[in-house]
Design an enzyme around this catalytic site. Structure first.
Site, short mmCIF file in Angstrom:
data_model
loop_
_atom_site.label_atom_id
_atom_site.label_comp_id
_atom_site.label_asym_id
_atom_site.label_seq_id
_atom_site.Cartn_x
_atom_site.Cartn_y
_atom_site.Cartn_z
N ILE A 63 0.90 -1.16 0.00
CA ILE A 63 0.00 0.00 0.00
C ILE A 63 0.93 1.21 0.00
O ILE A 63 1.83 1.32 0.83
CB ILE A 63 -0.96 -0.01 1.22
CG1 ILE A 63 -1.84 1.24 1.24
CG2 ILE A 63 -0.24 -0.18 2.53
CD1 ILE A 63 -2.96 1.20 2.29
N SER A 64 0.78 2.08 -1.00
CA SER A 64 1.70 3.22 -1.17
C SER A 64 1.62 4.16 0.03
O SER A 64 0.62 4.24 0.72
CB SER A 64 1.34 4.01 -2.43
OG SER A 64 1.49 3.21 -3.57
#
Length: 219
Positions: free
Chosen positions: A64-65
């Site tokens: 997840i960025s």
């Protein structure tokens, strides 16, 4: 105000301050990110780090960025309220949730069926009815739903993939990381011009997982 409520409010304030200090200044993008609780999308060991500005591992070897990168990519995309957006790389569903507060429709796809299934569960639980999820090969996009006003790619390709550019409307914008390795990548914005040409802007160095063809082997 209870201690817990005060703590949540302070955490949210710190979260938004971190976004602004890293260049996310668009008011609509900040409001959208304030509405989406990143903690809902992070499970297990890393849940307590959901509000830190860092990428975190999720299932299927993906990430997840970090929120500031999500904010900067969303800002560069310049999503308008009537836009139809395609996201390549659903991952946890966090980016799609942010886009849902800015666009008319969001179509998000991932090559990992497990990630799509889990993200759909979270997105549905949040009541985000304008997001549609697909388990599909991201390099091919969704020709049956094209054209799109905006396309966001959250995995790095050597060049903007031709099938995706073909699905972008004239005047549309695509934002994606490009690079030949996982050490040297640039976030770029591509605008499709009226004459069919393409205008490129290089935005910043980034680091993303590679964009791979075909469907993933789910764990």
């Amino acid at each position: 105000m209870s201690e817990e409520t005060a703590s949540i409010a302070e955490r949210k304030m710190q979260f938004l301050f971190a976004l602004r200090s890293r260049g996310v200044t668009d008011k609509r993008v900040l409001e959208a990110m304030e509405k989406v609780d990143r903690g809902v999308f992070v499970r297990g060991l890393f849940a307590e780090r959901a509000y830190e500005d860092m990428p975190l591992p999720i299932a299927c070897g993906q990430t997840i960025s970090q929120p500031s990168v999500v904010g900067l990519m969303t800002q560069a995309l310049d999503v308008q309220p009537r836009d139809k957006v395609m996201e390549i790389g659903t991952g946890s569903g966090y980016q799609a949730a942010v886009l849902s507060h800015l666009a008319r429709r969001v179509y998000t796809l991932d090559r990992h069926t497990r990630l799509v299934r889990e993200a759909k569960g979270v997105l549905d639980s949040l009541g985000l009815v304008n997001v549609t999820t697909f388990a599909a090969d991201g390099t091919m996009g969704l020709p049956e739903q094209a054209p799109f006003d905006r396309i966001l790619v959250t995995a790095a390709a050597e060049d903007p993939p031709g099938p995706l550019l073909a699905q972008l409307k004239t005047g549309g914008i695509m934002v994606l990381p490009v690079g030949q390795s996982d050490t040297v990548q640039s976030l770029i914005r591509v605008r499709k011009l009226e004459d069919g040409g393409l205008e490129y802007d290089e935005l910043r160095p980034v680091r993303f997982v590679p964009l791979l063809e075909g469907m993933g082997k789910d764990s």
